[in-house]
Design a protein around this motif. Structure first.
Motif: not given
Length: 196
Positions: A135-161
């Motif tokens: 999948y493709v993932n886009i990360h932002t400063t806010k999404s990193l902060a919102a996920n906290g200890k869960a790690g560098a989870l992205g804001l939006i993502r989409g599976q590749l086919r």
């Protein structure tokens, strides 16, 4: 299409942000992405306090957050992969038709696919063969902060086919395109969401 994927990133539930893109892959390990995104609502605006800090391809299905295979851009605290991500236009926090060259995630760390021991050529072949969900993932400063200890989870993502019909006209067997698609659970063959 890139969108919120609350199954893998619970903090993205309710996000109005979206994106689309095409990834072109060659057997020699060359990976190019043409991506468009719009960061909306409470996810934005994109500015110096809330930057796009990473765009990556990860392994994993819509329920899984996996390691980075290819990175296209980034900034602290994520790897740069060759440069800072385009930040869009401040009046609408959107980016239209930006092309990025991918770089293999080759650091010997768990956040890189196979601990960085896979060559760009081998990883490109995984994309072409469709042997791994990615999948493709886009990360932002806010999404990193919102996920906290869960790690560098992205804001939006989409599976590749794999989309054979999107092979560029006049190309040979060594070049393919993969496309982003809906995060819909009913569309098991389409892109499904992920993590950067």
């Amino acid at each position: 299409m890139l969108a919120a994927d609350p199954a893998a990133v619970p903090t993205s539930a309710g996000s109005e942000s979206t994106g689309t893109g095409t990834v072109t892959v060659k057997n020699d390990g060359t990976v190019m992405m043409d991506i468009r995104w719009e960061i909306r609502g409470e996810d934005g605006p994109i500015n110096e306090d809330n930057a796009v800090v990473g765009i990556h391809i990860h392994t994993g299905d819509e329920y899984t957050n996996g390691p980075i295979v290819f990175g296209f851009c980034g900034q602290d605290p994520l790897p740069s992969f060759g440069g800072t991500c385009q930040q869009g236009w401040s009046y609408d926090s959107a980016q239209i038709a930006t092309k990025y060259a991918g770089k293999i995630c080759d650091k010997n760390v768990k956040d890189c696919y196979n601990y960085g021991q896979t060559s760009a050529r081998e990883a490109a072949q995984l994309l072409i063969d469709g042997r791994e969900d990615m999948y493709v993932n886009i990360h932002t400063t806010k999404s990193l902060a919102a996920n906290g200890k869960a790690g560098a989870l992205g804001l939006i993502r989409g599976q590749l086919r794999l989309k054979e019909e999107s092979r560029p006209a006049g190309s040979n067997e060594d070049e393919w395109s993969t496309s982003s698609s809906s995060t819909s659970r009913e569309m098991k063959t389409s892109l499904r969401g992920g993590n950067m």
